[in-house]
Design a protein around this motif. Structure first.
Motif, PDB file in Angstrom:
ATOM      1  N   ARG A  96       0.292  -2.388  18.609  1.00 50.62           N
ATOM      2  CA  ARG A  96       0.821  -2.428  17.247  1.00 50.62           C
ATOM      3  C   ARG A  96       2.343  -2.610  17.270  1.00 50.62           C
ATOM      4  O   ARG A  96       3.045  -1.948  18.028  1.00 50.62           O
ATOM      5  N   ASP A  97       2.830  -3.515  16.432  1.00 47.83           N
ATOM      6  CA  ASP A  97       4.257  -3.817  16.252  1.00 47.83           C
ATOM      7  C   ASP A  97       4.891  -4.553  17.430  1.00 47.83           C
ATOM      8  O   ASP A  97       6.112  -4.718  17.469  1.00 47.83           O
ATOM      9  N   LYS A  98       4.090  -5.016  18.383  1.00 54.64           N
ATOM     10  CA  LYS A  98       4.631  -5.912  19.400  1.00 54.64           C
ATOM     11  C   LYS A  98       4.766  -7.313  18.805  1.00 54.64           C
ATOM     12  O   LYS A  98       4.112  -7.664  17.827  1.00 54.64           O
ATOM     13  N   ILE A  99       5.605  -8.124  19.433  1.00 51.38           N
ATOM     14  CA  ILE A  99       5.752  -9.518  19.053  1.00 51.38           C
ATOM     15  C   ILE A  99       4.601 -10.318  19.679  1.00 51.38           C
ATOM     16  O   ILE A  99       4.174 -10.042  20.800  1.00 51.38           O
ATOM     17  N   ALA A 100       4.108 -11.316  18.962  1.00 54.99           N
ATOM     18  CA  ALA A 100       3.068 -12.203  19.482  1.00 54.99           C
ATOM     19  C   ALA A 100       3.433 -13.653  19.186  1.00 54.99           C
ATOM     20  O   ALA A 100       4.109 -13.952  18.205  1.00 54.99           O
ATOM     21  N   ALA A 101       2.990 -14.547  20.052  1.00 60.60           N
ATOM     22  CA  ALA A 101       3.182 -15.980  19.856  1.00 60.60           C
ATOM     23  C   ALA A 101       2.134 -16.697  20.699  1.00 60.60           C
ATOM     24  O   ALA A 101       1.384 -16.059  21.452  1.00 60.60           O
ATOM     25  N   GLY A 102       2.076 -18.037  20.584  1.00 64.09           N
ATOM     26  CA  GLY A 102       1.049 -18.735  21.331  1.00 64.09           C
ATOM     27  C   GLY A 102       1.353 -20.189  21.611  1.00 64.09           C
ATOM     28  O   GLY A 102       2.204 -20.803  20.963  1.00 64.09           O
ATOM     29  N   PHE A 103       0.621 -20.735  22.585  1.00 62.73           N
ATOM     30  CA  PHE A 103       0.759 -22.147  22.956  1.00 62.73           C
ATOM     31  C   PHE A 103      -0.581 -22.672  23.438  1.00 62.73           C
ATOM     32  O   PHE A 103      -1.429 -21.911  23.921  1.00 62.73           O
ATOM     33  N   THR A 104      -0.771 -23.981  23.298  1.00 57.78           N
ATOM     34  CA  THR A 104      -2.017 -24.597  23.727  1.00 57.78           C
ATOM     35  C   THR A 104      -1.812 -26.051  24.097  1.00 57.78           C
ATOM     36  O   THR A 104      -0.797 -26.660  23.749  1.00 57.78           O
ATOM     37  N   ASN A 105      -2.775 -26.594  24.825  1.00 52.96           N
ATOM     38  CA  ASN A 105      -2.723 -27.956  25.345  1.00 52.96           C
ATOM     39  C   ASN A 105      -4.114 -28.571  25.230  1.00 52.96           C
ATOM     40  O   ASN A 105      -5.123 -27.883  25.356  1.00 52.96           O
ATOM     41  N   SER A 106      -4.160 -29.868  24.968  1.00 52.07           N
ATOM     42  CA  SER A 106      -5.436 -30.585  25.012  1.00 52.07           C
ATOM     43  C   SER A 106      -5.171 -32.037  25.363  1.00 52.07           C
ATOM     44  O   SER A 106      -4.028 -32.494  25.376  1.00 52.07           O
ATOM     45  N   ALA A 107      -6.236 -32.780  25.635  1.00 47.62           N
ATOM     46  CA  ALA A 107      -6.086 -34.180  26.006  1.00 47.62           C
ATOM     47  C   ALA A 107      -5.722 -35.051  24.806  1.00 47.62           C
ATOM     48  O   ALA A 107      -4.995 -36.033  24.940  1.00 47.62           O
ATOM     49  N   SER A 108      -6.232 -34.706  23.634  1.00 49.25           N
ATOM     50  CA  SER A 108      -5.933 -35.473  22.426  1.00 49.25           C
ATOM     51  C   SER A 108      -4.633 -34.997  21.788  1.00 49.25           C
ATOM     52  O   SER A 108      -4.226 -33.846  21.966  1.00 49.25           O
ATOM     53  N   ARG A 109      -4.007 -35.875  21.016  1.00 47.04           N
ATOM     54  CA  ARG A 109      -2.741 -35.511  20.379  1.00 47.04           C
ATOM     55  C   ARG A 109      -2.934 -34.352  19.412  1.00 47.04           C
ATOM     56  O   ARG A 109      -2.110 -33.452  19.353  1.00 47.04           O
ATOM     57  N   SER A 110      -4.019 -34.386  18.670  1.00 47.38           N
ATOM     58  CA  SER A 110      -4.345 -33.257  17.806  1.00 47.38           C
ATOM     59  C   SER A 110      -5.344 -32.363  18.524  1.00 47.38           C
ATOM     60  O   SER A 110      -5.021 -31.261  18.930  1.00 47.38           O
ATOM     61  N   GLY A 111      -6.556 -32.895  18.725  1.00 42.53           N
ATOM     62  CA  GLY A 111      -7.559 -32.143  19.478  1.00 42.53           C
ATOM     63  C   GLY A 111      -7.960 -30.839  18.830  1.00 42.53           C
ATOM     64  O   GLY A 111      -8.539 -29.965  19.465  1.00 42.53           O
ATOM     65  N   ASP A 112      -7.629 -30.683  17.525  1.00 44.59           N
ATOM     66  CA  ASP A 112      -7.892 -29.427  16.814  1.00 44.59           C
ATOM     67  C   ASP A 112      -7.190 -28.239  17.466  1.00 44.59           C
ATOM     68  O   ASP A 112      -7.680 -27.114  17.460  1.00 44.59           O
ATOM     69  N   LYS A 113      -6.005 -28.508  18.021  1.00 44.76           N
ATOM     70  CA  LYS A 113      -5.222 -27.422  18.642  1.00 44.76           C
ATOM     71  C   LYS A 113      -4.862 -26.331  17.645  1.00 44.76           C
ATOM     72  O   LYS A 113      -4.696 -25.175  18.023  1.00 44.76           O
ATOM     73  N   GLU A 114      -4.754 -26.708  16.370  1.00 42.45           N
ATOM     74  CA  GLU A 114      -4.414 -25.710  15.356  1.00 42.45           C
ATOM     75  C   GLU A 114      -5.456 -24.597  15.301  1.00 42.45           C
ATOM     76  O   GLU A 114      -5.129 -23.442  15.022  1.00 42.45           O
ATOM     77  N   VAL A 115      -6.711 -24.932  15.589  1.00 43.04           N
ATOM     78  CA  VAL A 115      -7.765 -23.917  15.583  1.00 43.04           C
ATOM     79  C   VAL A 115      -7.487 -22.862  16.648  1.00 43.04           C
ATOM     80  O   VAL A 115      -7.620 -21.653  16.403  1.00 43.04           O
ATOM     81  N   THR A 116      -7.086 -23.305  17.827  1.00 43.09           N
ATOM     82  CA  THR A 116      -6.768 -22.359  18.902  1.00 43.09           C
ATOM     83  C   THR A 116      -5.583 -21.478  18.511  1.00 43.09           C
ATOM     84  O   THR A 116      -5.614 -20.252  18.700  1.00 43.09           O
ATOM     85  N   LEU A 117      -4.541 -22.097  17.956  1.00 42.01           N
ATOM     86  CA  LEU A 117      -3.380 -21.309  17.533  1.00 42.01           C
ATOM     87  C   LEU A 117      -3.764 -20.304  16.457  1.00 42.01           C
ATOM     88  O   LEU A 117      -3.294 -19.159  16.466  1.00 42.01           O
ATOM     89  N   LEU A 118      -4.631 -20.713  15.533  1.00 37.95           N
ATOM     90  CA  LEU A 118      -5.074 -19.787  14.488  1.00 37.95           C
ATOM     91  C   LEU A 118      -5.896 -18.640  15.077  1.00 37.95           C
ATOM     92  O   LEU A 118      -5.815 -17.508  14.588  1.00 37.95           O
ATOM     93  N   GLN A 119      -6.670 -18.915  16.124  1.00 38.49           N
ATOM     94  CA  GLN A 119      -7.400 -17.827  16.785  1.00 38.49           C
ATOM     95  C   GLN A 119      -6.420 -16.811  17.370  1.00 38.49           C
ATOM     96  O   GLN A 119      -6.659 -15.599  17.300  1.00 38.49           O
ATOM     97  N   PHE A 120      -5.324 -17.295  17.940  1.00 39.30           N
ATOM     98  CA  PHE A 120      -4.295 -16.384  18.455  1.00 39.30           C
ATOM     99  C   PHE A 120      -3.671 -15.566  17.319  1.00 39.30           C
ATOM    100  O   PHE A 120      -3.419 -14.369  17.473  1.00 39.30           O
ATOM    101  N   VAL A 121      -3.408 -16.228  16.193  1.00 42.87           N
ATOM    102  CA  VAL A 121      -2.793 -15.541  15.048  1.00 42.87           C
ATOM    103  C   VAL A 121      -3.695 -14.419  14.552  1.00 42.87           C
ATOM    104  O   VAL A 121      -3.242 -13.295  14.293  1.00 42.87           O
TER     105      VAL A 121
END
Length: 202
Positions: A96-121
């Motif tokens: 609780r109250d720690k900082i969080a952030a995230g990063f991801t990579n895929s073969a496609s330019r989009s590749g639905d990377k936003e879904v992975t970032l939202l899972q982290f959020v």
């Protein structure tokens, strides 16, 4: 007369990641380099498998940055196993109250990377953490732009990278994506420093 609060010798930024083919590991290393650029920051660098035996160390971190490749429009399976294992952290409230952030990579330019970032959020929110976004304007979105621009893929929630499926981690992600990842690491370390100072009694 201005007053500068005392500072701790170090804040700890943990990076917890999974990499299937080495591309996301290169991105994780870039995040690490960015965080280490901030004086007074030490980095705890763990694969998602290693992290599951290092709960006490993660409990001492000021920030935790999550990283995983996006496979089939979602976070990779091994990282999802780590996410599921944080249920004990959910119960204890240790992050609780720690900082969080995230990063991801895929073969496609989009590749639905936003879904992975939202899972982290969502994971961070469930654990009571404070999410830090990338903080870098979208690049390569004008006629004068280029593939060398920071945040060339135009993601906001975290750092995104693209690696051609037929190239190894010695060639991709490209330098601009790695530099974008460095920016995320540096930003998180600076925010962690700010939060640590705010917790010290005057």
């Amino acid at each position: 007369m201005s007053y500068d609060p005392p500072t701790r010798a170090d804040v700890v930024v943990a990076i917890v990641f999974h990499s299937g083919y080495g591309h996301t590991a290169r991105q994780a290393e870039a995040v690490r380099h960015g965080a280490e650029r901030v004086p007074g920051t030490s980095v705890l660098f763990l694969t998602s498998e290693e992290a599951q035996s290092r709960w006490d160390d993660l409990a001492k971190a000021d920030a935790i940055i999550f990283g995983a490749p996006t496979y089939m429009g979602s976070v990779s399976g091994p990282f999802k196993s780590f996410m599921d294992s944080t249920s004990k952290v959910f119960v204890s409230g240790a992050w609780r109250d720690k900082i969080a952030a995230g990063f991801t990579n895929s073969a496609s330019r989009s590749g639905d990377k936003e879904v992975t970032l939202l899972q982290f959020v969502v994971l961070a929110a469930q654990l009571g953490m404070h999410w830090v976004n990338l903080g870098v304007p979208a690049g390569n979105n004008q006629s004068t732009g280029s593939e060398d621009d920071l945040n060339r893929l135009g993601f906001w929630l975290g750092a995104a990278a693209q690696s051609n499926a037929d190239q190894g981690p010695d060639l991709v992600p490209p330098a601009s994506d790695l530099q974008t990842a460095e920016q995320l690491g540096e930003r998180v370390a600076k925010v962690a420093q700010q939060m640590a100072r705010g917790r010290i009694p005057a």
